[in-house]
Design an enzyme around this catalytic site. Structure first.
Site, PDB file in Angstrom:
ATOM      1  N   ASP A  54       5.593   3.205  32.387  1.00 40.80           N
ATOM      2  CA  ASP A  54       4.464   3.348  31.468  1.00 40.80           C
ATOM      3  C   ASP A  54       3.719   4.658  31.644  1.00 40.80           C
ATOM      4  O   ASP A  54       2.886   5.026  30.827  1.00 40.80           O
ATOM      5  CB  ASP A  54       3.487   2.186  31.625  1.00 40.80           C
ATOM      6  N   ALA A  91      17.137   1.915  39.881  1.00 44.26           N
ATOM      7  CA  ALA A  91      16.601   2.516  41.099  1.00 44.26           C
ATOM      8  C   ALA A  91      17.337   2.032  42.336  1.00 44.26           C
ATOM      9  O   ALA A  91      17.456   2.771  43.334  1.00 44.26           O
ATOM     10  CB  ALA A  91      15.111   2.203  41.223  1.00 44.26           C
ATOM     11  N   ASP A 144       6.882   0.748  42.041  1.00 39.17           N
ATOM     12  CA  ASP A 144       6.041  -0.093  41.186  1.00 39.17           C
ATOM     13  C   ASP A 144       6.928  -0.987  40.334  1.00 39.17           C
ATOM     14  O   ASP A 144       6.990  -0.867  39.109  1.00 39.17           O
ATOM     15  CB  ASP A 144       5.151   0.795  40.307  1.00 39.17           C
TER      16      ASP A 144
END
Length: 530
Positions: free
Chosen positions: A323, A378, A395
């Site tokens: 985001d 990731a 995150d």
């Protein structure tokens, strides 16, 4: 054998190599359409299994149980369906037997078609009205669809063995059955779900068996009338597929407390944005990720303790956080030269850069020339990066599913810290320490198992409540020496130095290390304080 007893022949025995009855011979086109129907049946059935599991997982967050019921229940029901076919056409022979079997398989296909389309939408509507009944309803739906799907292949084998010998019939049907399963298992996540959405996909999958009946009706005069019904039903389902979008959207709107302004079904997740006044909220698979009213609290607490704990900030790695809010906070540090962001979902990046309310809230951070965006997993990509990073910020969504639990595993952290500088800092979000106290404890224990020194801390975010993080480094840190050197809206130097003092009602407890082979953190995430 007793004297005088006559050895009666076994009329039920079929020699697998015996020649077929020429009166029941199938031409090449008829044989091919039956084999194609087997492939379509398998592909649609497997795709429906995945669709039901995906739907239940999205609605409940319990991925393991959702797929356990949808896949396991479907397979068990297929066995039941296969067993029941022995009672179909038990006394008929010859052309009458062929006619009854063709009628049976077309009726099964015509039943599967509308049920495949309607039942998933019915499950969604039931969840909206009474979520407590979802698991029972999911089980019933899988039993119904699985039983019907299990009847298809045995009946087709019986039809084909009347024309071919048994070995050829079984080999042909099973070969196409397995091939169809492969197409369905790949087509659902790669094509149907991201391009059509969940409920239009259900209607399209339902149309396939109906259209197969239409094709069979053209080649088998005995079921021609049913072929016309299949054609009409297939067209109706294809035509109705787009109509499910506004209907399901209206149902989905009831799951949120504010109007939905954008929704995207990507390959990886359901992305929903809601807006009420100036409060824009992001939900991933139904879970709140942030509110623009107070997201700064969460992201300042995620970024600045880690950045304050090391004198070097030139190279920063961010995992998740597509985001752009965390990147916005990182770029406040003037000595940052490069930020590498690994985000799994390209659709999330599109929203963060193109949707005005989100792009303005993240200060257009992802378009900064210092930021490199990599759309990748990731788990596999981050440990293989060539650079060494001063700060690594993770995150990820809460670990309520097995595919997310791996991102909080000891194995992942051990591989990740090979990319961490000697004086570098690792930080990760750690869910709600009040409602899921074992999660932050598990993350702390797991990171500590890699040899890093850990420092858990908590803050208050009005949208979430109390929220936890775990900061880690190779060397012991003194939180009282941390200094905040950038402008913020929430954090102060004094608060920064004291967030590591855990409240009395939030204390670490003993937990197991979260491992790839034993993802205990999923269980901890489900154990909420009530």
């Amino acid at each position: 054998m007793m004297h005088g007893e006559i050895n009666q022949p076994n009329h039920n025995y079929i020699n697998p190599d015996s020649p077929p009855d020429k009166n029941l011979y199938l031409n090449k086109s008829q044989r091919r359409v039956l084999l194609l129907a087997a492939a379509v049946s398998s592909g649609s059935g497997l795709a429906v299994e995945l669709l039901l599991g995906n739907l239940a997982s999205y609605l409940t967050g319990n991925q393991a149980l959702a797929y356990g019921i949808s896949v396991g229940g479907f397979l068990a029901a297929m066995g039941l369906g296969s067993y029941l076919t022995q009672y179909i056409a038990t006394t008929s022979q010859g052309q009458q037997l062929q006619r009854e079997l063709l009628l049976a398989v077309t009726c099964v296909e015509l039943a599967i078609a509308p049920l495949t389309a309607i039942l998933p939408l019915g499950l969604f509507a039931l969840f909206v009205s009474d979520g407590a009944m979802l698991w029972q309803a999911l089980f019933i739906v899988t039993i119904i669809l699985g039983t019907l799907a299990g009847m298809e292949v045995p009946i087709m084998v019986r039809i084909l063995e009347l024309s071919d010998n048994m070995r050829q019939a079984i080999a042909g049907v099973l070969a196409l059955d397995y091939l169809g399963g492969l197409v369905g298992s790949l087509g659902f996540p790669l094509l149907f779900l991201p391009w059509l959405g969940m409920f239009p996909t259900a209607f399209v999958l339902g149309a396939f068996p109906a259209l197969m009946v239409s094709m069979m009706g053209r080649l088998f005069p005995k079921i021609r009338r049913l072929g016309y019904i299949g054609l009409i039903l297939g067209i109706l389902l294809f035509t109705a597929a787009p109509i499910t979008i506004p209907f399901s959207n209206n149902l989905e709107n009831n799951l949120y407390n504010a109007p939905v302004i954008k929704r995207v079904q990507s390959r990886f997740q359901r992305i929903v944005l809601t807006r009420k006044g100036q409060d824009v909220r992001l939900f991933l698979d139904g879970d709140l990720q942030f509110s623009t009213i107070d997201e700064y609290r969460y992201h300042e607490a995620l970024v600045h303790p880690a950045m304050s704990a090391t004198p070097n900030h030139q190279n920063v790695l961010v995992l998740g956080a597509g985001d752009g809010m965390a990147v916005r906070e990182i770029l406040k540090w003037q000595d940052v030269k490069k930020v590498t962001l690994i985000e799994l979902d390209p659709e999330m990046i599109k929203i963060a850069t193109r949707y005005p309310q989100i792009a303005s809230t993240n200060a257009h951070s992802l378009q900064d020339p210092r930021v490199q965006v990599i759309n990748a997993d990731a788990f596999t990509t981050a440990p293989e990066l060539p650079d060494i990073y001063n700060v690594i910020i993770a995150d990820f969504p809460d670990p309520d599913r097995d595919n997310l639990a791996k991102l909080y595993s000891e194995g992942f952290y051990r591989r990740l810290i090979t990319r961490l500088a000697d004086d570098g800092i690792l930080v990760t979000q750690a869910s709600s320490p009040f409602f899921t106290p074992k999660v932050i404890s598990c993350i702390n224990t797991t990171i500590a198992a890699t040899g890093l020194k850990t420092h858990p801390y908590v803050i208050d975010v009005p949208s979430f409540g109390v929220w936890g993080y775990v900061l880690a480094s190779r060397h012991q840190l003194d939180p009282s020496q941390l200094q905040l050197q950038v402008p913020t809206r929430y954090l102060t130097t004094s608060l920064l130095q004291h967030i590591f003092d855990l409240p009395k009602d939030i204390q670490l407890v003993q937990t197991q290390v979260n491992r790839l082979s034993q993802p205990v953190i999923v269980r901890y995430q489900m154990q909420t304080r009530t």
